[in-house]
Design a protein around this motif. Structure first.
Motif, short mmCIF file in Angstrom:
data_model
loop_
_atom_site.label_atom_id
_atom_site.label_comp_id
_atom_site.label_asym_id
_atom_site.label_seq_id
_atom_site.Cartn_x
_atom_site.Cartn_y
_atom_site.Cartn_z
N PRO A 21 -0.61 5.99 -6.96
CA PRO A 21 -1.70 6.28 -6.01
C PRO A 21 -3.07 5.78 -6.48
O PRO A 21 -3.93 5.50 -5.65
N GLU A 22 -3.23 5.61 -7.79
CA GLU A 22 -4.55 5.15 -8.27
C GLU A 22 -4.85 3.73 -7.77
O GLU A 22 -6.00 3.32 -7.72
N GLU A 23 -3.81 2.99 -7.36
CA GLU A 23 -4.04 1.61 -6.90
C GLU A 23 -4.40 1.54 -5.41
O GLU A 23 -4.82 0.49 -4.92
N PRO A 80 -6.86 2.84 -3.35
CA PRO A 80 -8.20 2.53 -2.81
C PRO A 80 -8.55 1.05 -2.86
O PRO A 80 -9.07 0.50 -1.88
N ALA A 81 -8.24 0.39 -3.97
CA ALA A 81 -8.61 -1.03 -4.09
C ALA A 81 -7.84 -1.87 -3.07
O ALA A 81 -8.39 -2.82 -2.49
N LEU A 82 -6.59 -1.52 -2.85
CA LEU A 82 -5.79 -2.28 -1.88
C LEU A 82 -6.37 -2.13 -0.48
O LEU A 82 -6.50 -3.10 0.27
N VAL A 83 -6.73 -0.91 -0.12
CA VAL A 83 -7.28 -0.69 1.22
C VAL A 83 -8.63 -1.40 1.36
O VAL A 83 -8.91 -1.99 2.41
N ASP A 84 -9.42 -1.37 0.31
CA ASP A 84 -10.70 -2.08 0.36
C ASP A 84 -10.46 -3.57 0.64
O ASP A 84 -11.18 -4.18 1.42
N GLU A 85 -9.45 -4.12 -0.03
CA GLU A 85 -9.18 -5.54 0.16
C GLU A 85 -8.77 -5.84 1.60
O GLU A 85 -9.24 -6.81 2.21
N LEU A 91 -3.93 8.42 3.74
CA LEU A 91 -3.51 8.11 2.37
C LEU A 91 -4.05 9.12 1.36
O LEU A 91 -3.63 9.13 0.21
N SER A 92 -5.00 9.95 1.80
CA SER A 92 -5.53 10.95 0.87
C SER A 92 -4.65 12.21 0.87
O SER A 92 -4.78 13.05 0.00
N CYS A 93 -3.77 12.35 1.85
CA CYS A 93 -2.83 13.48 1.85
C CYS A 93 -1.64 13.11 0.97
O CYS A 93 -1.34 11.93 0.79
N ALA A 94 -0.95 14.12 0.48
CA ALA A 94 0.24 13.85 -0.35
C ALA A 94 1.32 13.20 0.51
O ALA A 94 1.44 13.52 1.69
N PRO A 95 2.12 12.30 -0.09
CA PRO A 95 3.23 11.70 0.66
C PRO A 95 4.20 12.77 1.14
O PRO A 95 4.32 13.81 0.52
N SER A 96 4.87 12.49 2.25
CA SER A 96 5.86 13.44 2.74
C SER A 96 7.19 13.19 2.02
O SER A 96 7.30 12.27 1.23
N VAL A 139 0.85 -1.20 0.00
CA VAL A 139 0.00 0.00 0.00
C VAL A 139 0.89 1.25 0.00
O VAL A 139 0.65 2.20 -0.75
N LEU A 140 1.92 1.22 0.83
CA LEU A 140 2.81 2.37 0.94
C LEU A 140 3.52 2.65 -0.38
O LEU A 140 3.65 3.79 -0.82
#
Ligand code: ASP
Ligand code: MG
Length: 420
Positions: free
Chosen positions: A59-61, A63-68, A102-107, A51-52
């Protein structure tokens, strides 16, 4: 108060049957005061690392990973109890926090992001299991390890502030036990003075159990595993591996230092300092003896084998034609320490220094680049490091055979080979 610390790793809580088994083990200790330290379920930590990576690169991937991940956890809750509503609600709250992060930009700091995100594995597993045990008749208090295990801000390898942690653990646990005899908390994670989440290094839940036990002067620590105890070798590589029953702290420290992966290497020192015994017991056969690490004497001369894959052999030659003397050694070690590159084995000659180390990826590359300013660096990879404790000619033959040996070192108790 006499406290036992139990640690359940990822494999021991990987699915609903495993968690039911944990419940059965807890029922074997109806009168004990227990702190239960739990890892993320099964392969969740690896999954969160994915996920990270997606968060940083695709980043488009995400949401599906978190759903899983959410589906997996909710499914286990549903399998455990007929009415999982309250557990699912608590899990959803955590997933909301995870999605928000995860909706914020990476640091700019990957290691910081790692700890903020990968730590959710333990938050989820403990929330689920605490809820289940409460329903199943083992009342327990959920303790947030981030509030009590204080580390500095070395993300992904937080360094523990022992005094602050001890104080916080004692206070929180005293309050928790006010409500029952079981306190349940996360392995692997801690927090800084600024309330930022840190992790203690992969497989660090054992270390968490040791920090807690040390802080509370616990009676014992038990690590529940999917193996019968501490073996003299990895049975996947050596089918004739045997269990070691009583192991002195020093011997176990040597074994873990060289890479025996059954116990996290940082676990034993804090326990040894307070003479707290460490039991390694089978999760499937809790009635069996397992292994115990205490202040005993080494009883067997059975050779122990530790094989580490994914090693790199570096050989450094000073560019200025100087000898590999103390000035150069001191310079090299300073660089290695700066980049946290560990030495698993080393050897020097007049003109060179060879070091066998873990391949820690980018960190090693940057370190090697820094070393290249003053040294010619030869790089051999991948290589394997084989360590044998209490070696015999037969054990060397068995472990090394006719492999190509690049470096070798012998002492009375230990022999090591870097092989191709
Ligand atoms: N969940 C973490 C890991 O897999 C910590 C642990 O299992 O000890 O590395
Ligand atoms: Mg684990």
């Amino acid at each position: 108060m006499q406290v036992k610390v139990f640690k359940f790793g990822g494999a021991s809580v990987k699915d609903a049957p495993a968690i039911e088994n944990l419940y059965q083990i807890m029922r074997l200790y109806p009168d004990d005061t227990v702190i239960v330290v739990i890892s993320a379920m099964g392969k969740t930590t690896n999954f969160l690392e994915k996920v990270l990576e997606a968060y940083h690169q695709r980043p488009e991937e995400v949401p599906a990973l978190v759903d899983e991940l959410q589906r997996q956890h909710e499914q286990v809750a549903e399998q455990l109890v007929p009415d999982p509503g309250s557990i699912v609600d608590s899990l959803r709250q955590l997933f909301r926090q995870l999605r928000e992060r995860l909706s914020c930009a990476p640091s700019q700091n990957y290691d910081f992001d790692y700890d903020q995100i990968v730590s959710f594995g333990e938050l989820l597993s403990t929330t689920l299991i605490s809820g289940y045990l409460n329903i199943a008749g083992i009342p327990n208090t959920w303790l947030d390890a981030r509030r009590v295990i204080r580390t500095d801000s070395t993300f992904r390898e937080g360094r523990v502030d022992w005094e602050t942690s001890a104080r916080q653990i004692q206070d929180a646990v005293a309050a928790g036990f006010g409500k029952g005899r079981v306190v349940l908390t996360q392995g692997f994670i801690g927090g800084t003075a600024e309330n930022l989440t840190t992790t203690l290094g992969r497989e660090g839940s054992d270390y968490s159990a040791a920090i807690i036990a040390h802080s509370l002067d616990a009676e014992s620590v038990t690590i529940w595993k999917d193996v019968p105890g501490l073996l003299n070798a990895d049975p996947k590589r050596f089918p004739d591996a045997v269990k070691l029953d009583h192991i002195p702290y020093e011997e176990a420290l040597e074994l873990t230092f060289y890479g025996a992966s059954v116990i996290h290497p940082k676990t034993l020192k804090p326990l040894q300092n307070k003479q707290i015994p460490l039991y390694v017991k089978s999760f499937f056969h809790p009635e069996n003896e397992g292994s115990v690490i205490t202040n005993c004497r080494l009883s067997t001369g059975v050779p122990s084998y530790i094989v580490k894959d994914g090693q790199v052999l570096l050989t450094l030659f000073p560019k200025d034609f100087s000898f590999m003397g103390v000035e150069n050694l001191s310079d090299v070690f300073t660089q290695l320490a700066n980049y946290r590159v560990k030495i698993n084995m080393m050897q020097n000659s007049a003109l060179s220094l060879s070091i066998c180390t873990d391949n820690v990826g980018e960190r090693l590359k940057i370190c090697v680049d820094a070393l290249k300013k003053r040294y010619k660096v030869k790089y051999n990879d991948p290589v394997q490091l084989i360590t044998i404790r209490h070696h015999t000619p037969e054990s060397v033959e068995k472990a090394v055979g006719d492999r190509k040996v690049l470096m070798r070192q012998t002492s009375r108790a230990t022999i090591q080979f870097v092989v191709k």
